[in-house]
Structure formats: structure tokens, C-alpha cells
Enzyme design. Structure first.
Site, short mmCIF file in Angstrom:
data_model
loop_
_atom_site.label_atom_id
_atom_site.label_comp_id
_atom_site.label_asym_id
_atom_site.label_seq_id
_atom_site.Cartn_x
_atom_site.Cartn_y
_atom_site.Cartn_z
CE1 TYR A 30 -71.31 -54.51 -33.22
CE2 TYR A 30 -71.52 -56.32 -34.56
CZ TYR A 30 -71.50 -55.80 -33.68
OH TYR A 30 -71.84 -56.87 -32.20
CB SER A 112 -72.74 -65.25 -30.46
OG SER A 112 -72.26 -64.58 -29.64
CE1 TYR A 135 -73.65 -60.57 -21.48
CE2 TYR A 135 -71.34 -60.18 -23.41
CZ TYR A 135 -72.34 -59.72 -22.31
OH TYR A 135 -71.94 -58.71 -21.81
NE ARG A 170 -66.90 -53.02 -29.15
CZ ARG A 170 -67.40 -53.92 -29.18
NH1 ARG A 170 -68.81 -53.96 -29.66
NH2 ARG A 170 -66.91 -54.54 -27.91
CE LYS A 257 -63.66 -65.89 -29.03
NZ LYS A 257 -63.54 -64.22 -29.26
CG HIS A 281 -63.94 -59.02 -27.73
ND1 HIS A 281 -65.03 -60.22 -27.39
CD2 HIS A 281 -65.29 -58.82 -28.75
CE1 HIS A 281 -66.18 -60.20 -27.31
NE2 HIS A 281 -66.13 -59.17 -28.32
NE ARG A 284 -66.55 -56.26 -31.70
CZ ARG A 284 -67.16 -55.30 -33.21
NH1 ARG A 284 -66.35 -54.73 -33.91
NH2 ARG A 284 -67.77 -55.04 -32.64
#
Length: 385
Positions: A30, A112, A135, A170, A257, A281, A284
Site C-alpha cells: 500500500y 490527512s 478530503y 491499484r 494540492k 498523488h 497513485r
């Protein structure tokens, strides 16, 4: 000036190798992986490494200083700790470890929304000297309350994430059944049993959770339903209509961002934002996208006098930071490097990694006779990158 670090691990690659040995495979993959075929992940690195710097050996060099002014603060180095989700999954108590190290070294730490420590806990550790990445929630009520909490906690800068309109594809995480908490498949259980120190530390600190979001979760929420809760509660897609009311309610600095184009930079300026972080990112989200260093040069040249231009994604070392600053960034952030450090060295990982990168960057500055951070563009050899 010398900073103390463990000489057994004098590079980020050393930390990465040790981290891989200390944490379960699903947690390492991850942290380490990109999306799809990892093309953009590797492009970030290769394009940064193509940037070359020119030394001026016979100049009257008076010494080099890394101190950097940013949004009214003077930081001891031109880099900070980027926001990272699920930090406690990779190493227990990781956000707290990194926040403490950031305060000690006087560099910014960004929390975050979806990491494993709360706004209030990080505020306590940093005495309010932290940035918060939002977020974006689907409901205005939730958005407003999270912003209120960040403001009351003393957060100096609000960071709006714009590069996750959809979740990156992913394959490693899909194979590993990665969720919060991770699915306890037979393979994952074997991976945990093979890392007894990680398992013990996790038991000691408790199962990681989205601590900032706890007040908004239904009581007695089955953790297997947490993913569905997140999908329903948050929308990563930003637009001008969503950003405008945030600009009105937040009295401090706001940074966007995930910017990767001149068009989005112009929109950020139009909305009255204070800074942007040129980012993909960490490779990702969009495997077919550009590396971060590619658009940075033009964005910095065209808009650097109108908005503060920063960069993350692909940076791993002091020389990488020097390359980004020479290409036009005013400041930089790194995520994986610090998580490699914490996963490798536990509670010592934050201090070690910051000290290591400071040492590397200071050496580059002295080597090329760069007296201050703002002089880096004068040493760029290949300005057309």
C-alpha cells in the site's frame, strides 16, 4: 551544521529495504505502490533525476542556509511532511511520531483527513503548528464541522485535495483486500504472524482507525462497513463552486494540492487561494499522466509571482529537493520517504529521516555554492525539462 541520524541507514533506499522486512506485505505494498502498471510512479523518479545543477566553485561562498519563509513562518528547511492516509496501518502511531519530529525540526506537518490520528491529537503534539488536508465531504454540514475543528485546533494552513475525483486503480491493494481494517484473509494473517514486532506494536497502540472521522460514524459501526461509510460520506471531486465557500469561511491560508496543469493554477489564483502543490498523488491516481517535475517549470515561471508554487510526488532525497527548487518550486513535501523511515525505525524514524534529508540538502548547497534556497534556480542546467 550536523544533524544526528543512524549511520546504518544513510539513504531512503536503506530505509525502504528495512521497512519491507518489518511490516506485513499488504501494508508495504500500500505504501510503496502506484496505480495500474506503475508507469507514472517510475516516471516521477526518472524525470526528477534528469534535472542537473551547475556548481560555481570559484565564487566567494559565504556558507549555505536552508531556512525558508513560507506563509509568514520561517522553517528550518524547504521541505515538509506530506499528508498520508492510513499511516497507522503501516506503522502504529506513525502520525504522532512524524508530527513530533516535524515540531522538533521546525518543518511543516500536514495531517490527512483519512489518516489514523485526530485533528485534536496532532494539535496537542504540535501546539497548533500543523497543516490540515481536507478530503472533501459530500455534506456541507460535515465539511463545515471538520473545518471548524481544524480552525479551533490552530491549524495554520488548510490544504484542499483535488486529485482524487475517483479512487486510483491499484492492483496490489485489490489482491490484498486492503481496507480499514484489512481483510483477514489467510495470506494476510500469515503476513502478520511473520512480523511479530509490527503485530505487537499494533496490539499495544490499538487497531488503527480514522480518528478524525469518529464523531461522524454511526455508533457501533461494523468495521467491515467502514469502506461503504467512506464512499457515502466523502467525494474527492472538487470544483470552483465547492472551493468558493471554503475560501469564505477559512480565515487562514489555503493551498490546493494535486495541481498538474496551468489551467487549474489559473483557477486557484482566481479563487484567491494562497498556494498550490504541484502533485500527482505520488503516481497513485493517473498512470497515463505526466510526472510532477514536467509541468512545474512552466507553472512556476508563469504564476510564481501570483501564487506560492510547491511540489510533491517522486522526491526521495536532498538532491531531489534541490532539483525541485531549482526547477521553480518554493517549497517541497515528501510522503513515502518519511513512512519508510517510521516503518523501518519506529519512534526514531521521523527524526532520522528529517536529519538525513537535511544533511543531504546542506551538502548539495555547499557543493554547488548555493547560499540560500531562493538561489537554486540560478544553478539549473537543463531549464527545458
Amino acid at each position: 551544521m550536523k544533524w544526528s541520524y543512524n549511520t546504518k541507514y544513510p539513504s531512503i533506499d536503506d530505509l525502504r529495504s528495512r521497512a519491507q522486512k518489518r511490516i506485513p506485505k499488504f501494508a508495504f505494498e500500500y505504501l510503496d505502490g502506484g496505480c495500474n502498471e506503475d508507469v507514472n510512479l517510475h516516471r516521477n523518479r526518472s524525470d526528477i533525476q534528469e534535472v542537473e545543477l551547475r556548481p560555481n566553485y570559484l565564487s566567494k561562498h559565504q556558507g549555505s542556509a536552508m531556512k525558508t519563509e513560507l506563509f509568514g513562518n520561517t522553517y528550518d528547511a524547504p521541505f515538509g511532511i506530506a499528508p498520508i492516509g492510513l499511516q497507522g496501518l503501516m506503522w502504529p502511531n506513525a502520525p504522532e511520531i512524524l508530527a513530533e519530529a516535524a515540531v522538533r525540526h521546525n518543518v511543516p506537518f500536514i495531517l490527512s483527513t483519512v489518516t489514523t490520528s485526530s485533528i485534536e491529537r496532532i494539535s496537542e503534539i504540535t501546539e497548533g503548528k500543523f497543516w490540515f488536508q481536507l478530503y472533501h465531504p459530500t455534506e456541507d454540514r460535515l465539511r463545515n464541522d471538520i473545518i471548524r475543528r481544524a480552525s479551533e485546533a490552530g491549524s495554520e494552513v488548510l490544504v484542499l485535495l483535488c486529485d482524487v475525483p475517483t479512487f486510483g486503480f491499484r492492483p496490489r491493494d485489490i489482491r490484498n483486500g486492503l481496507a480499514m481494517p484489512p481483510k483477514m484473509s489467510f495470506n494476510n494473517i500469515l503476513q502478520i504472524l511473520a512480523k511479530p514486532n509490527w503485530a505487537f506494536q499494533t496490539l499495544l497502540h490499538g487497531q488503527p482507525n480514522f480518528e478524525t472521522l469518529k464523531p461522524y460514524m454511526p455508533k457501533n459501526l461494523d468495521l467491515s462497513a467502514l469502506g461503504q461509510f467512506m464512499d457515502l460520506t466523502f467525494s474527492g471531486r472538487l470544483n470552483e463552486e465547492k472551493i468558493a465557500p471554503i475560501r469564505d469561511m477559512w480565515k487562514g491560508k489555503i493551498v490546493l494540492k494535486g495541481v498538474a496543469s496551468e489551467a487549474d493554477t489559473e483557477r486557484a489564483i482566481k479563487l484567491g487561494l494562497d498556494g498550490i502543490i504541484v502533485s500527482n498523488h505520488g503516481g497513485r491516481q493517473l498512470d497515463a499522466g505526466q510526472s510532477t517535475i514536467k509541468p512545474l517549470k512552466n507553472i512556476a515561471n508563469k504564476y510564481g509571482d501570483k501564487i506560492t508554487v510547491m511540489m510533491d510526488s517522486g522526491l526521495r532525497s536532498g538532491p531531489d529537493i534541490a532539483r525541485a527548487l531549482a526547477t521553480g518550486a518554493k517549497f517541497t513535501f515528501m510522503g513515502r520517504s518519511f513512512m519508510y523511515g517510521v516503518s523501518a525505525l519506529g519512534k526514531e524514524g521521523g527524526n532520522h529521516t528529517i536529519s538525513l534529508i537535511k544533511t543531504q540538502l546542506q551538502q548539495v548547497m555547499e557543493q554547488i555554492c548555493c547560499e540560500k534556497v531562493s538561489d537554486f534556480p540560478n544553478h539549473l542546467i537543463n531549464p527545458e525539462i
